[in-house]
Design a protein around this motif. Structure first.
Motif, short mmCIF file in Angstrom:
data_model
loop_
_atom_site.label_atom_id
_atom_site.label_comp_id
_atom_site.label_asym_id
_atom_site.label_seq_id
_atom_site.Cartn_x
_atom_site.Cartn_y
_atom_site.Cartn_z
N TYR A 182 0.90 -1.16 0.01
CA TYR A 182 -0.01 -0.30 0.05
C TYR A 182 0.88 1.23 -0.01
CZ TYR A 182 -4.55 -2.41 0.52
OH TYR A 182 -5.57 -2.97 0.55
N GLN A 184 3.90 1.58 -0.90
CA GLN A 184 4.58 1.46 -2.17
C GLN A 184 3.99 2.10 -3.33
OE1 GLN A 184 5.99 -2.73 -2.39
NE2 GLN A 184 7.92 -2.13 -1.01
N ALA A 185 2.55 1.33 -3.19
CA ALA A 185 1.85 2.15 -4.48
C ALA A 185 1.26 3.56 -4.23
CB ALA A 185 0.35 1.23 -4.41
N ALA A 186 1.40 3.94 -2.91
CA ALA A 186 1.14 5.38 -2.83
C ALA A 186 2.38 6.27 -3.28
CB ALA A 186 0.90 5.66 -1.25
N LYS A 187 3.59 5.42 -3.08
CA LYS A 187 4.92 6.28 -3.57
C LYS A 187 4.60 6.41 -4.95
CE LYS A 187 8.36 5.14 -0.21
NZ LYS A 187 9.64 4.10 -0.27
N ILE A 188 4.27 5.38 -5.70
CA ILE A 188 4.28 5.42 -7.07
C ILE A 188 3.13 6.20 -7.67
CG2 ILE A 188 3.47 3.84 -9.11
CD1 ILE A 188 5.29 1.65 -7.49
N ASP A 189 1.89 6.34 -7.01
CA ASP A 189 0.86 7.16 -7.43
C ASP A 189 1.29 8.72 -6.71
OD1 ASP A 189 -0.24 5.15 -8.12
OD2 ASP A 189 -1.58 4.80 -6.59
N GLN A 190 2.29 8.92 -6.41
CA GLN A 190 2.66 10.11 -5.83
C GLN A 190 1.79 10.82 -4.85
OE1 GLN A 190 4.05 13.67 -8.57
NE2 GLN A 190 5.64 12.10 -8.80
N ALA A 191 1.19 10.05 -3.97
CA ALA A 191 0.30 10.58 -2.90
C ALA A 191 1.02 11.42 -1.72
CB ALA A 191 -0.26 9.69 -2.25
N LYS A 195 -2.41 12.48 2.22
CA LYS A 195 -3.32 11.59 1.67
C LYS A 195 -2.98 10.04 1.84
CE LYS A 195 -4.55 14.13 -2.58
NZ LYS A 195 -4.47 14.44 -3.97
N TYR A 199 -6.32 8.37 3.05
CA TYR A 199 -6.74 7.13 2.15
C TYR A 199 -6.27 5.81 2.55
CZ TYR A 199 -9.01 11.27 -0.31
OH TYR A 199 -9.71 12.28 -0.40
N ILE A 200 -5.18 5.60 3.43
CA ILE A 200 -4.78 4.19 3.50
C ILE A 200 -4.78 3.89 5.11
CG2 ILE A 200 -2.66 2.56 3.42
CD1 ILE A 200 -1.92 4.21 0.99
#
Lengths: 289, 358
Positions: A182, A184-191, A195, A199-200
């Motif tokens: 989660y 890692q995905a947020a990093k990739i999504d530039q959150a 956020k 959101y997480i």
């Protein structure tokens, strides 16, 4: 298949029935008994009907205590929940420091209530207490035995010190259950950090936070020992919470009838609030699935 | 978009690795061509996810450099690398709607709302979730969630590379096939560099132009599916790819002959004397069961798998698999095997040895 009928099976529930009777039903019924009668000792009882309930509902004293109680619970929830989340977010996630944090934070939870009260009672004393003496030396007028605000600040800070760990530990457990992917995905999504929290982390903590709020509410709503030890409900009645008032009424004044009515209503309020919490929690869970 | 260069790259999860065994990813030099579709294939724990996470910047390599185009990004954080990654298990933002989930990466980068709406619609059509756009992501099935993750990976057009970490593990088989086709189409249409990690050879061979096979932290072969089939560079490639995998039989090599317990097998090429563990490898497709030719074999059982038959047999004390055509007749007196000399590879210490034309 033929159903076996054997009424002796009822004996199997007997132990539980007895246990519950002695631990809950009989004491509760005793209170009910007192609440609808008047007694002058010698085991003489006179029927009073709902008189005590009416008296209590009309009594300013009870409403004041209830008001103080609610205020206290709201203040400590408003401080402990955000603070607990904040602490949990900043704790090391694993390794030696994480374990050390967990142990240190569990310590206040292991201290008996009256000891917590004694610690803060002495800590805050102007003559020998570290906190009281220091504040006094700094020229701050702090005296919890005379000043209402100082008394409130003392018991609120004491409760925060005692119980924030519980919220933090529960929040930490919620955070630990979030898989790395989660983040890692947020990093990739530039959150942004906010956020990620919004959101997480917050959605994943929602379940345990509800439990934390419920536990803290019930516990703080029934608080007795710590303020009793620190302020004894004073100055005046400034920190007289519901349970302190109840004990004063029942054991101090020996007004058993009104005290019994009072405690039944107290019990019903807690039951009601818990039921509301439970309903909100289960509907939230249902909406999730 | 850019080509990705791995220069002397290696990674160890230990702070001070002592021997080569401590490295989860052993030293590696490789260039991922811009716009190609790669599959990283290997069994669990072979280092393929480590490699992927280094490319995406979630891990910092212990040594070496990564370049996107000509730019060194070794120390650049994930956000700066502009890559998209899809994980093995679905990652969705539960409290958001499907629409907001898909829009999230674009909104975080400040794209304007009309563009976002258009792009979200396009992606939703691609993953077949147009009707669900306004639903909350929580409560969806695992494969719906994974489709959202895939969609979120594909929503940005300008990514340097799209990385997939076993993304179809949780998806139903028929949906798997469909999504894989979609991914191929996407690759065809937009030409992103794609790296697809999997341990499923079918997935790897159907998806990729080039398959990178990893074993024990090392890249053992990079090649087209055909090359992996015809000339496995390492015995692991031989038996990991193919169903059943390549037969690997210990042998001694003498010029253009292989000796197995005294019996000899012809080879297409001649070899220098070899040291260490010497084996020959031959795919079951290139072994024939026969009444007269070749060496004695003991047939144990015949499995009819539909398209062909698999014969499990014992050959000088070693297990051997033979593939025969569906209509080939197999009789009890067929107790010899012959190898197709052109497809017998020779391995020394697990690596293929190139012979000279005899």
């Amino acid at each position: 298949m033929e159903k076996t009928v054997n009424q002796k099976a009822w004996f199997l529930v007997l132990p539980v029935l007895l246990l519950v009777a002695f631990s809950a039903v009989i004491p509760l019924m005793t209170v009910v008994n007192y609440s609808v009668q008047d007694t002058f000792g010698n085991n003489q009882f006179f029927w009073a009907g709902l008189e005590w309930f009416e008296e209590m509902l009309a009594s300013e004293r009870m409403w004041d205590a209830l008001g103080r109680q609610l205020l206290f619970s709201l203040i400590i929830l408003a401080i402990e929940v955000p603070l607990g989340i904040f602490v949990a977010l900043n704790m090391p996630k694993s390794g030696f420091w994480s374990s050390l944090c967990l142990v240190l934070m569990s310590l206040p939870l292991l201290i008996p209530w009256n000891v917590v009260g004694t610690i803060w009672q002495i800590f805050g004393r102007v003559d020998i207490g570290l906190l009281g003496y220091t504040l006094d030396a700094l020229g701050i007028n702090y005296n919890y035995t005379q000043d209402t605000l100082a008394a409130w600040i003392t018991i609120v800070v004491m409760d925060v010190w005692h119980w924030t760990s519980l919220v933090a530990l529960l929040a930490f457990a919620g955070l630990k259950s979030i898989p790395d992917a989660y983040y890692q995905a947020a990093k990739i999504d530039q959150a942004s950090r906010w956020k990620v929290f919004r959101y997480i982390e917050l959605p994943k903590m929602a379940g345990v936070l509800m439990i934390a709020v419920l536990l803290r509410f019930m516990d703080s709503f029934m608080i007795y020992t710590e303020p009793f030890v620190v302020t004894g409900g004073g100055p005046g009645n400034a920190t007289t919470m519901l349970s302190i008032d109840l004990v004063k009424m029942a054991l101090g004044q020996f007004d058993l009838g009104p005290a019994a009515a009072f405690s039944l209503m107290y019990f019903l309020v807690i039951l009601l609030v818990s039921w509301v919490f439970y309903t909100v929690m289960t509907t939230l869970e249902k909406r999730e699935t | 978009m850019a080509k990705i260069t791995l220069d002397n790259l290696a990674h160890s999860y230990f702070p001070a690795p002592k021997s080569e065994d401590d490295f989860a990813l052993k030293e590696l030099n490789h260039v991922w061509d811009d716009g190609a579709a790669y599959a990283l294939l290997g069994s669990s724990g072979c280092g393929k996810s480590t490699l992927l996470n280094i490319i995406s910047g979630l891990l910092h390599p212990s040594q070496g450099r990564i370049l996107f185009g000509d730019k060194d990004v070794t120390d650049a954080p994930t956000a700066e690398r502009n890559i998209a990654q899809v994980f093995q298990f679905p990652v969705v933002y539960d409290t958001m709607t499907v629409r907001d989930n898909l829009a999230f990466p674009l909104r975080n980068r400040g794209r304007d709302e009309t563009y976002v709406a258009e792009r979200v619609q396009e992606i939703a059509r691609m993953i077949g979730m147009e009707e669900m756009l306004n639903k909350k992501a929580r409560g969806l099935t695992a494969d719906a969630k994974q489709k959202i993750s895939l969609g979120r990976g594909m929503v940005r057009k300008d990514v340097n590379a799209l990385l997939f970490d076993e993304p179809l593990t949780v998806i139903d088989p028929h949906m798997k096939w469909e999504l894989r086709t979609q991914l191929k189409k996407l690759h065809h249409d937009f030409g992103h560099t794609m790296i697809y990690v999997t341990h499923d050879q079918t997935e790897a061979l159907t998806f990729a132009d080039k398959v990178v096979v990893m074993y024990d932290g090392r890249v053992v072969q990079i090649g087209t599916p055909e090359e992996l089939f015809e000339r496995p560079e390492h015995t692991f490639v031989g038996y990991f790819i193919g169903s059943p995998g390549m037969n690997v039989i210990p042998a001694q090599i003498d010029g253009n002959k292989a000796l197995i317990s005294g019996a000899h097998v012809d080879l297409a090429q001649a070899y220098q004397p070899l040291d260490g563990k010497v084996e020959i490898g031959v795919r079951p497709e290139f072994v024939r069961l026969s009444q007269t030719e070749g060496l004695p074999v003991k047939v144990r059982r015949v499995e009819d798998v539909g398209r062909h038959k698999i014969i499990r047999a014992e050959f000088f004390g070693h297990d051997i698999n033979i593939i025969a055509g569906e209509d080939d007749h197999i009789s009890a007196d067929m107790n010899r095997v012959a190898f197709d000399a052109n497809h017998v590879n020779v391995y020394a210490n697990d690596w293929r040895v190139q012979g000279a034309v005899a």
